[in-house]
Design an enzyme around this catalytic site. Structure first.
Site, PDB file in Angstrom:
ATOM      1  N   ASN A  11       0.864  -1.180   0.000  1.00  0.00           N
ATOM      2  CA  ASN A  11       0.000   0.000   0.000  1.00  0.00           C
ATOM      3  C   ASN A  11       0.902   1.231   0.000  1.00  0.00           C
ATOM      4  OD1 ASN A  11      -1.800   2.036   0.480  1.00  0.00           O
ATOM      5  ND2 ASN A  11      -2.466   1.300   2.496  1.00  0.00           N
ATOM      6  N   LYS A  13       0.103   4.239  -0.265  1.00  0.00           N
ATOM      7  CA  LYS A  13      -0.549   5.408   0.355  1.00  0.00           C
ATOM      8  C   LYS A  13      -0.356   6.653  -0.517  1.00  0.00           C
ATOM      9  CE  LYS A  13      -0.249   3.119   4.772  1.00  0.00           C
ATOM     10  NZ  LYS A  13      -0.136   3.164   6.211  1.00  0.00           N
ATOM     11  N   HIS A  95      -9.471   1.011   5.366  1.00  0.00           N
ATOM     12  CA  HIS A  95      -8.155   1.249   5.963  1.00  0.00           C
ATOM     13  C   HIS A  95      -8.280   2.204   7.154  1.00  0.00           C
ATOM     14  CE1 HIS A  95      -4.030   2.533   6.501  1.00  0.00           C
ATOM     15  NE2 HIS A  95      -3.700   1.398   5.908  1.00  0.00           N
ATOM     16  N   GLU A  97      -6.637   4.679   8.024  1.00  0.00           N
ATOM     17  CA  GLU A  97      -6.512   6.106   7.700  1.00  0.00           C
ATOM     18  C   GLU A  97      -7.818   6.657   7.121  1.00  0.00           C
ATOM     19  OE1 GLU A  97      -2.903   5.368   5.573  1.00  0.00           O
ATOM     20  OE2 GLU A  97      -1.999   4.901   7.509  1.00  0.00           O
ATOM     21  N   GLU A 165      -5.033  -4.813  10.744  1.00  0.00           N
ATOM     22  CA  GLU A 165      -4.002  -3.800  10.933  1.00  0.00           C
ATOM     23  C   GLU A 165      -4.273  -3.047  12.231  1.00  0.00           C
ATOM     24  OE1 GLU A 165      -2.205  -2.776   6.787  1.00  0.00           O
ATOM     25  OE2 GLU A 165      -3.742  -1.312   7.260  1.00  0.00           O
ATOM     26  N   GLY A 171       2.650   2.472  10.693  1.00  0.00           N
ATOM     27  CA  GLY A 171       3.562   3.603  10.493  1.00  0.00           C
ATOM     28  C   GLY A 171       4.317   4.015  11.743  1.00  0.00           C
ATOM     29  N   SER A 211       3.727  -1.917  10.309  1.00  0.00           N
ATOM     30  CA  SER A 211       5.177  -1.924  10.508  1.00  0.00           C
ATOM     31  C   SER A 211       5.852  -3.252  10.142  1.00  0.00           C
ATOM     32  CB  SER A 211       5.530  -1.527  11.948  1.00  0.00           C
ATOM     33  OG  SER A 211       5.111  -0.193  12.199  1.00  0.00           O
TER      34      SER A 211
HETATM   35  O1  G3P Z   1      -1.919  -0.674   4.720  1.00  0.00           O
HETATM   36  C1  G3P Z   1      -0.634  -0.869   5.204  1.00  0.00           C
HETATM   37  C2  G3P Z   1      -0.369  -0.145   6.423  1.00  0.00           C
HETATM   38  O2  G3P Z   1      -1.341   0.619   6.971  1.00  0.00           O
HETATM   39  C3  G3P Z   1       0.806  -0.435   7.225  1.00  0.00           C
HETATM   40  O3  G3P Z   1       1.651   0.641   7.084  1.00  0.00           O
HETATM   41  O4  G3P Z   1       3.831   1.731   7.065  1.00  0.00           O
HETATM   42  O5  G3P Z   1       3.058   0.455   9.098  1.00  0.00           O
HETATM   43  O6  G3P Z   1       3.683  -0.776   7.031  1.00  0.00           O
HETATM   44  P1  G3P Z   1       3.161   0.515   7.600  1.00  0.00           P
END
Ligand code: G3P
Length: 249
Positions: A11, A13, A95, A97, A165, A171, A211
């Protein structure tokens, strides 16, 4: 990993430029990817066409959102028909976000999922709890409520991948432990068994996001109920994303 074909989504983003995406696609095109893995990338809308026209057909394209129904007078939205027209096979919905930054609710997300499925797109259906919900012992309740919203809206689970998630892991560099992720994945599978069907529970892939990186993916992938990953930050680096794809066991 234990259910179906391992599934790894990147993703991207709201990241990238024409140049950085050209480089990322070229890194992905030259990477060696295990054959028995579904590999998907979700570029920002405006670069989907560029990516579709330059990436290996080995990698399928997802969009990061879609509209709830047919296109028309909906300023700023993108319809499922348009996404199909430029070669998308999947859409990421629900998602964190979109839920927590933009304010989408369960019902709205359910409607989008049902429409995307009815038009033949696969849906990567995201769920996950906030830190305060986990600390209050509400992780399962939150995930089950989000699952129920999908279940109430969709006629079939054939084309759905669930992405767990935890919001506190997105993130933040703070990945869930393999045990924490496994515990929620099993609980969700159990919920599907009780509330949808044993068949759906045993066939639906449940992937983990939050993460994930080249260093922690192997331990996570060993868990019986982690059937792949949805990767954010680390999917912007071709070689690292390939390592995550190849963590399939
Ligand atoms: O959709 C993937 C996500 O929200 C995870 O983001 O940067 O923590 O891998 P990240």
């Amino acid at each position: 990993a234990g259910t179906g074909k391992f599934f790894v989504g990147g993703n991207w983003k709201c990241n990238g430029t024409k140049d950085s995406i050209t480089k990322l696609v070229s890194d992905l095109n030259s990477a060696t990817l295990e054959p028995d893995v579904d590999v998907i990338v979700a570029p920002p809308f405006v670069y989907i066409d560029q990516v579709k026209n330059s990436i290996t057909p080995r990698i399928e394209i997802a969009s990061q959102n879609s509209w709830t129904g047919k296109g028309g007078a909906f300023t700023g939205e993108i319809s499922v028909e348009q996404l199909k027209d430029i070669g998308c096979k999947w859409v990421i919905l629900g998602h964190s976000e979109r839920r927590h930054v933009i304010g989408e609710d369960d019902q709205f997300i359910g409607k989008k999922a049902a429409y995307a499925l009815s038009e033949g797109l696969g849906v990567i259906a995201c769920i996950g709890e906030l830190l305060q919900e986990r600390e209050a012992g509400k992780t399962f309740d939150v995930c089950f409520q989000q699952l129920k919203a999908y279940a109430d809206a969709v006629p079939s689970w054939d084309n759905i991948v669930i992405a767990y998630e935890p919001v506190w892991a997105i993130g933040t560099g703070k990945v869930a432990t393999p045990q924490q992720a496994q515990e929620v994945h099993v609980a969700c599978r159990d919920w599907l068994k009780k509330n949808v069907s044993a068949e759906v529970a045993s066939k639906t892939r449940i992937i983990y996001g939050g993460s994930v990186n080249g260093g922690n993916c192997a331990e996570l992938a060993k868990q019986e109920d982690i059937d792949g990953f949805l990767v954010g930050g680390a999917s912007l680096k071709g070689p690292e994303f390939a390592t995550i794809v190849n963590s399939v066991i």
